[in-house]
Design a protein around this motif. Structure first.
Motif, PDB file in Angstrom:
ATOM      1  N   MET A   1       1.422  -0.471  -8.191  1.00 37.67           N
ATOM      2  CA  MET A   1       1.538   0.177  -6.890  1.00 37.67           C
ATOM      3  C   MET A   1       0.516   1.286  -6.801  1.00 37.67           C
ATOM      4  SD  MET A   1       4.859   2.050  -5.221  1.00 37.67           S
ATOM      5  CE  MET A   1       4.847   3.371  -6.431  1.00 37.67           C
ATOM      6  N   SER A   3       0.326   3.436  -3.826  1.00 39.18           N
ATOM      7  CA  SER A   3       0.649   4.045  -2.546  1.00 39.18           C
ATOM      8  C   SER A   3       1.576   5.216  -2.769  1.00 39.18           C
ATOM      9  CB  SER A   3       1.298   3.024  -1.610  1.00 39.18           C
ATOM     10  OG  SER A   3       2.548   2.632  -2.114  1.00 39.18           O
ATOM     11  N   ARG A   6       7.116   5.615  -1.572  1.00 42.13           N
ATOM     12  CA  ARG A   6       8.399   5.262  -2.174  1.00 42.13           C
ATOM     13  C   ARG A   6       9.303   6.485  -2.243  1.00 42.13           C
ATOM     14  NH1 ARG A   6       7.594   0.128  -1.293  1.00 42.13           N
ATOM     15  NH2 ARG A   6       5.541  -0.472  -2.038  1.00 42.13           N
ATOM     16  N   LEU A 168      -2.494  -7.505  -4.633  1.00 39.67           N
ATOM     17  CA  LEU A 168      -1.265  -6.959  -4.048  1.00 39.67           C
ATOM     18  C   LEU A 168      -0.982  -5.548  -4.568  1.00 39.67           C
ATOM     19  CD1 LEU A 168       0.951 -10.173  -4.072  1.00 39.67           C
ATOM     20  CD2 LEU A 168      -0.279  -9.151  -2.148  1.00 39.67           C
ATOM     21  N   GLU A 171      -2.886  -3.276  -2.508  1.00 36.59           N
ATOM     22  CA  GLU A 171      -2.320  -3.129  -1.171  1.00 36.59           C
ATOM     23  C   GLU A 171      -1.095  -2.225  -1.152  1.00 36.59           C
ATOM     24  OE1 GLU A 171      -1.606  -7.025   0.348  1.00 36.59           O
ATOM     25  OE2 GLU A 171      -3.737  -7.575   0.415  1.00 36.59           O
ATOM     26  N   LEU A 173       1.858  -2.695  -3.050  1.00 43.95           N
ATOM     27  CA  LEU A 173       3.153  -3.332  -3.323  1.00 43.95           C
ATOM     28  C   LEU A 173       3.614  -2.981  -4.733  1.00 43.95           C
ATOM     29  CD1 LEU A 173       2.000  -4.972  -0.880  1.00 43.95           C
ATOM     30  CD2 LEU A 173       3.251  -6.952  -1.789  1.00 43.95           C
ATOM     31  N   ASP A 174       4.938  -2.855  -4.900  1.00 44.74           N
ATOM     32  CA  ASP A 174       5.471  -2.614  -6.231  1.00 44.74           C
ATOM     33  C   ASP A 174       5.783  -3.947  -6.908  1.00 44.74           C
ATOM     34  OD1 ASP A 174       7.929  -3.538  -5.261  1.00 44.74           O
ATOM     35  OD2 ASP A 174       8.754  -1.529  -4.987  1.00 44.74           O
ATOM     36  N   GLU A 177       8.100  -6.414  -5.023  1.00 45.84           N
ATOM     37  CA  GLU A 177       7.465  -6.966  -3.825  1.00 45.84           C
ATOM     38  C   GLU A 177       6.397  -7.988  -4.183  1.00 45.84           C
ATOM     39  OE1 GLU A 177       7.902  -3.113  -0.829  1.00 45.84           O
ATOM     40  OE2 GLU A 177       6.303  -3.179  -2.334  1.00 45.84           O
ATOM     41  N   ILE A 178       5.647  -7.719  -5.255  1.00 40.55           N
ATOM     42  CA  ILE A 178       4.628  -8.672  -5.709  1.00 40.55           C
ATOM     43  C   ILE A 178       5.295  -9.958  -6.164  1.00 40.55           C
ATOM     44  CG2 ILE A 178       2.867  -9.110  -7.462  1.00 40.55           C
ATOM     45  CD1 ILE A 178       2.283  -6.078  -7.391  1.00 40.55           C
ATOM     46  N   LYS A 181       6.391 -11.916  -3.154  1.00 38.02           N
ATOM     47  CA  LYS A 181       5.252 -12.432  -2.398  1.00 38.02           C
ATOM     48  C   LYS A 181       4.647 -13.662  -3.072  1.00 38.02           C
ATOM     49  CE  LYS A 181       2.525 -10.901   1.132  1.00 38.02           C
ATOM     50  NZ  LYS A 181       2.987 -10.372   2.416  1.00 38.02           N
TER      51      LYS A 181
END
Length: 218
Positions: A1, A3, A6, A168, A171, A173-174, A177-178, A181
């Motif tokens: 991740m 980002s 969270r 991902l 992008e 995603l943790d 989420e990966i 996906k």
């Protein structure tokens, strides 16, 4: 991740993340300690050690500050969060490749934001402000374009599923989420990340994304 969106939650009985605050001046250190002292997600330690996240506070990154980063992250083998006022363009990639995967601007260093970054670092994930992530992508892209006309540089290469996972990660995603996906299990995603970081001697997810960007995979 990579980002910063969270929200950390600690369930009853969950393991607390040990964190040691390091700063060049006592006021900055005590300020961060006071913000973290009441947070149930973390456990304050006096000195960084194995399994500890080092929270490093700097105004700017001069040579002395970069030397402290390298000593703590590389020499003591801890994961690190850097809280900093400014980062120049030529320092950003050095910081990431040094092994710092989470960065917080001093102006945004609330208790919530510090805990968020510490927990991400403790999981071996990256946490960069959106503007820094954009600068990192731009900087590495420039380096890659500059190297495109210099053939012969060896590359160990990434497998297609490693590229899929790293794209991902970039992008924001943790792990869960990966996995969703890509229709993988979370264990598979963790194994992919562990395999590529070990094989390529990368320090964390942010360093892996920087490598993939530098080599033109994403």
């Amino acid at each position: 991740m990579l980002s910063a969106s969270r929200t950390p939650h600690t369930a009853a009985g969950a393991r607390r993340t040990p964190v040691a605050v390091q700063a060049a001046d006592p006021i900055s250190r005590e300020g961060a300690v006071s913000q973290l002292r009441s947070r149930p997600e973390v456990e304050l330690r006096e000195e960084p050690g194995p399994g500890t996240v080092a929270l490093l506070i700097e105004d700017t990154l001069d040579e002395a500050a970069l030397a402290r980063l390298r000593r703590i992250v590389r020499g003591e083998g801890v994961r690190a969060v850097l809280v900093v006022g400014t980062i120049r363009e030529n320092e950003l990639l050095d910081v990431i490749e040094c092994g710092v995967g989470a960065i917080v601007w001093r102006r945004e260093a609330t208790a919530h934001r510090l805990v968020q970054a510490v927990l991400a670092a403790g999981r071996g994930e990256g946490d960069l402000p959106a503007d820094l992530l954009g600068r990192l992508i731009s900087q590495v892209g420039t380096l890659h374009r500059g190297a495109a006309n210099r053939p012969g540089a060896p590359s160990m290469g990434l497998a297609p599923r490693e590229v899929d996972v790293l794209r991902l990660v970039a992008e924001g995603l943790d792990t869960g989420e990966i996995a969703s996906k890509l229709s993988y299990s979370e264990r598979t995603v963790k194994n992919v990340m562990h395999g590529l970081t070990t094989r390529l001697h990368l320090r964390n997810r942010a360093h892996a994304v920087a490598y993939a960007l530098r080599e033109g995979y994403i």
